[in-house]
Enzyme design. Sequence first.
Site, PDB file in Angstrom:
ATOM      1  N   ARG A 222       0.858  -1.170   0.000  1.00 50.01           N
ATOM      2  CA  ARG A 222       0.000   0.000   0.000  1.00 50.01           C
ATOM      3  C   ARG A 222       0.908   1.237   0.000  1.00 50.01           C
ATOM      4  O   ARG A 222       2.055   1.177   0.416  1.00 50.01           O
ATOM      5  CB  ARG A 222      -0.895   0.035   1.236  1.00 50.01           C
ATOM      6  CG  ARG A 222      -1.823  -1.168   1.380  1.00 50.01           C
ATOM      7  CD  ARG A 222      -2.630  -1.081   2.664  1.00 50.01           C
ATOM      8  NE  ARG A 222      -3.564  -2.197   2.808  1.00 50.01           N
ATOM      9  CZ  ARG A 222      -3.300  -3.324   3.457  1.00 50.01           C
ATOM     10  NH1 ARG A 222      -2.108  -3.487   4.031  1.00 50.01           N
ATOM     11  NH2 ARG A 222      -4.200  -4.276   3.551  1.00 50.01           N
ATOM     12  N   LYS A 247      -2.202  -1.880   7.848  1.00 50.11           N
ATOM     13  CA  LYS A 247      -3.638  -1.759   8.077  1.00 50.11           C
ATOM     14  C   LYS A 247      -4.097  -2.780   9.102  1.00 50.11           C
ATOM     15  O   LYS A 247      -3.743  -3.958   9.024  1.00 50.11           O
ATOM     16  CB  LYS A 247      -4.385  -1.969   6.756  1.00 50.11           C
ATOM     17  CG  LYS A 247      -5.862  -1.643   6.821  1.00 50.11           C
ATOM     18  CD  LYS A 247      -6.491  -1.758   5.444  1.00 50.11           C
ATOM     19  CE  LYS A 247      -7.966  -1.406   5.483  1.00 50.11           C
ATOM     20  NZ  LYS A 247      -8.586  -1.516   4.142  1.00 50.11           N
ATOM     21  N   HIS A 312      -2.685   2.606  -6.483  1.00 45.28           N
ATOM     22  CA  HIS A 312      -2.994   1.386  -5.727  1.00 45.28           C
ATOM     23  C   HIS A 312      -3.137   0.183  -6.645  1.00 45.28           C
ATOM     24  O   HIS A 312      -3.051  -0.966  -6.204  1.00 45.28           O
ATOM     25  CB  HIS A 312      -4.280   1.587  -4.915  1.00 45.28           C
ATOM     26  CG  HIS A 312      -4.515   0.545  -3.872  1.00 45.28           C
ATOM     27  ND1 HIS A 312      -3.773   0.456  -2.711  1.00 45.28           N
ATOM     28  CD2 HIS A 312      -5.405  -0.486  -3.822  1.00 45.28           C
ATOM     29  CE1 HIS A 312      -4.198  -0.556  -1.989  1.00 45.28           C
ATOM     30  NE2 HIS A 312      -5.182  -1.154  -2.636  1.00 45.28           N
ATOM     31  N   ARG A 315      -0.542  -2.614  -6.581  1.00 44.70           N
ATOM     32  CA  ARG A 315      -0.761  -3.690  -5.591  1.00 44.70           C
ATOM     33  C   ARG A 315      -1.709  -4.743  -6.158  1.00 44.70           C
ATOM     34  O   ARG A 315      -1.489  -5.943  -5.989  1.00 44.70           O
ATOM     35  CB  ARG A 315      -1.313  -3.081  -4.299  1.00 44.70           C
ATOM     36  CG  ARG A 315      -1.686  -4.083  -3.211  1.00 44.70           C
ATOM     37  CD  ARG A 315      -2.051  -3.298  -1.956  1.00 44.70           C
ATOM     38  NE  ARG A 315      -2.877  -4.057  -1.018  1.00 44.70           N
ATOM     39  CZ  ARG A 315      -2.402  -4.827  -0.050  1.00 44.70           C
ATOM     40  NH1 ARG A 315      -1.098  -4.980   0.102  1.00 44.70           N
ATOM     41  NH2 ARG A 315      -3.220  -5.461   0.772  1.00 44.70           N
ATOM     42  N   HIS A 338      -4.239  -9.587   4.072  1.00 47.56           N
ATOM     43  CA  HIS A 338      -5.699  -9.602   4.175  1.00 47.56           C
ATOM     44  C   HIS A 338      -6.133 -10.441   5.370  1.00 47.56           C
ATOM     45  O   HIS A 338      -5.612 -11.543   5.580  1.00 47.56           O
ATOM     46  CB  HIS A 338      -6.335 -10.188   2.902  1.00 47.56           C
ATOM     47  CG  HIS A 338      -6.242  -9.285   1.726  1.00 47.56           C
ATOM     48  ND1 HIS A 338      -6.419  -9.721   0.423  1.00 47.56           N
ATOM     49  CD2 HIS A 338      -5.992  -7.949   1.634  1.00 47.56           C
ATOM     50  CE1 HIS A 338      -6.289  -8.705  -0.407  1.00 47.56           C
ATOM     51  NE2 HIS A 338      -6.034  -7.620   0.304  1.00 47.56           N
ATOM     52  N   TYR A 347      -9.430 -11.374  -6.698  1.00 41.50           N
ATOM     53  CA  TYR A 347      -8.445 -11.446  -7.784  1.00 41.50           C
ATOM     54  C   TYR A 347      -8.695 -12.642  -8.701  1.00 41.50           C
ATOM     55  O   TYR A 347      -8.161 -12.688  -9.816  1.00 41.50           O
ATOM     56  CB  TYR A 347      -7.023 -11.485  -7.211  1.00 41.50           C
ATOM     57  CG  TYR A 347      -6.692 -10.218  -6.468  1.00 41.50           C
ATOM     58  CD1 TYR A 347      -6.542  -9.014  -7.148  1.00 41.50           C
ATOM     59  CD2 TYR A 347      -6.577 -10.209  -5.080  1.00 41.50           C
ATOM     60  CE1 TYR A 347      -6.271  -7.838  -6.466  1.00 41.50           C
ATOM     61  CE2 TYR A 347      -6.305  -9.039  -4.390  1.00 41.50           C
ATOM     62  CZ  TYR A 347      -6.154  -7.855  -5.090  1.00 41.50           C
ATOM     63  OH  TYR A 347      -5.896  -6.691  -4.404  1.00 41.50           O
TER      64      TYR A 347
END
Length: 367
Positions: A222, A247, A312, A315, A338, A347
């Site tokens: 990120r 995050k 972004h 990524r 994640h 994805y």
Amino acid sequence: MGKGDKINIEKAIHKNLEVIKLLFSYDTRLMVRVRQLPGIRWSQTMHCWYVPNIPLCVKALSDFGIQIPDELSLEKEIKPTGNKRKEESKSLLLRFASYMKEQRYSERTIEAYTECLQIFFNYCNSKSYLEINNKDIDDFNKNYILKRRLSATYQSQFVNAIKLFYKKIPQTQIFLDRIERPRRGRPLPKVISKEDVARIINSTNNLKHRTMLSFLYSCGLRRSELLEMRITDIDSKRNIVNIRHAKGDKDRQVPLSPKILELLREYFKQYRPITWLFEGDEPNTPYAAESLQKVFVMAKKKAGIIVPFKLHGLRHCYATHLMEAGIGLRYIQELLGHRHIKTTEIYLHVSSESISKIQSPFDTLEL
């Protein structure tokens, strides 16, 4: 502010969120101060700095010395809260923040949730927190969230804050399972080919810029993770990059590409960073987010990439290209940091390798 620090403000809707635009002539000294405001962001489309129109940011602007007109305040439709109710709310929020710290929530989440609850309690100021019920939440959603056209993401943040707070209140009149989250669209991430990624990276002649864009893509970072990266986070002996306090306040590790390590060493020899891996114009300060954005936009333009593709997106490309190379979904989940596998599964929908193998029923028709 100083006598020459003239900042005008305007209300606007940006990305479905009510914001306050900061309009002023460029000044390096003033820019340094503005970038310290809570919630401050740069908008490439509006070509200005802005903050969300929420009490925390409005107060910060006022403290900065900017006069806030009544029509810009979100509090104008909320009746003043009595002193007793104010003290109750303040005490509750302090205890709630303390509880979240004990549970190891990140500082950003603590700040966001306490801000949401403060707004919610101010809206329901005629009632004690024990008297608030589900109807009050519905009214708040209708007359505060939807009326101001605030985003579904912002609305979900309120839901999270209210649920977490009332989970610890045994006498509550709120049925937590009846609080519904807003329906959110889930657009597919924009992804470009490896060849187009290479064109973007190769379009910049500046070594620092090329290294930053390469590092973003090679590790699936990120933007904030790249800018907060310290020199000590690079473990060249083990070929590992340590990503700390990402995050959700999570740490993770990603492999360090040998080609990136070679590029980093070349970059180190020329720029000699002190603390941050990528430093700004001021000594020993991290590189600015808006400057990185400008670097990317310029590189994309020079590369001739005309599809809507954001920083972004590098990524997203990292994850999709790994999937197309046969890397398992669980590994990609860990590399991206994640929490839920469902987030990574998106994805699967953008992997051209997977999609191209699907045979159309048209091919089986005997024509």
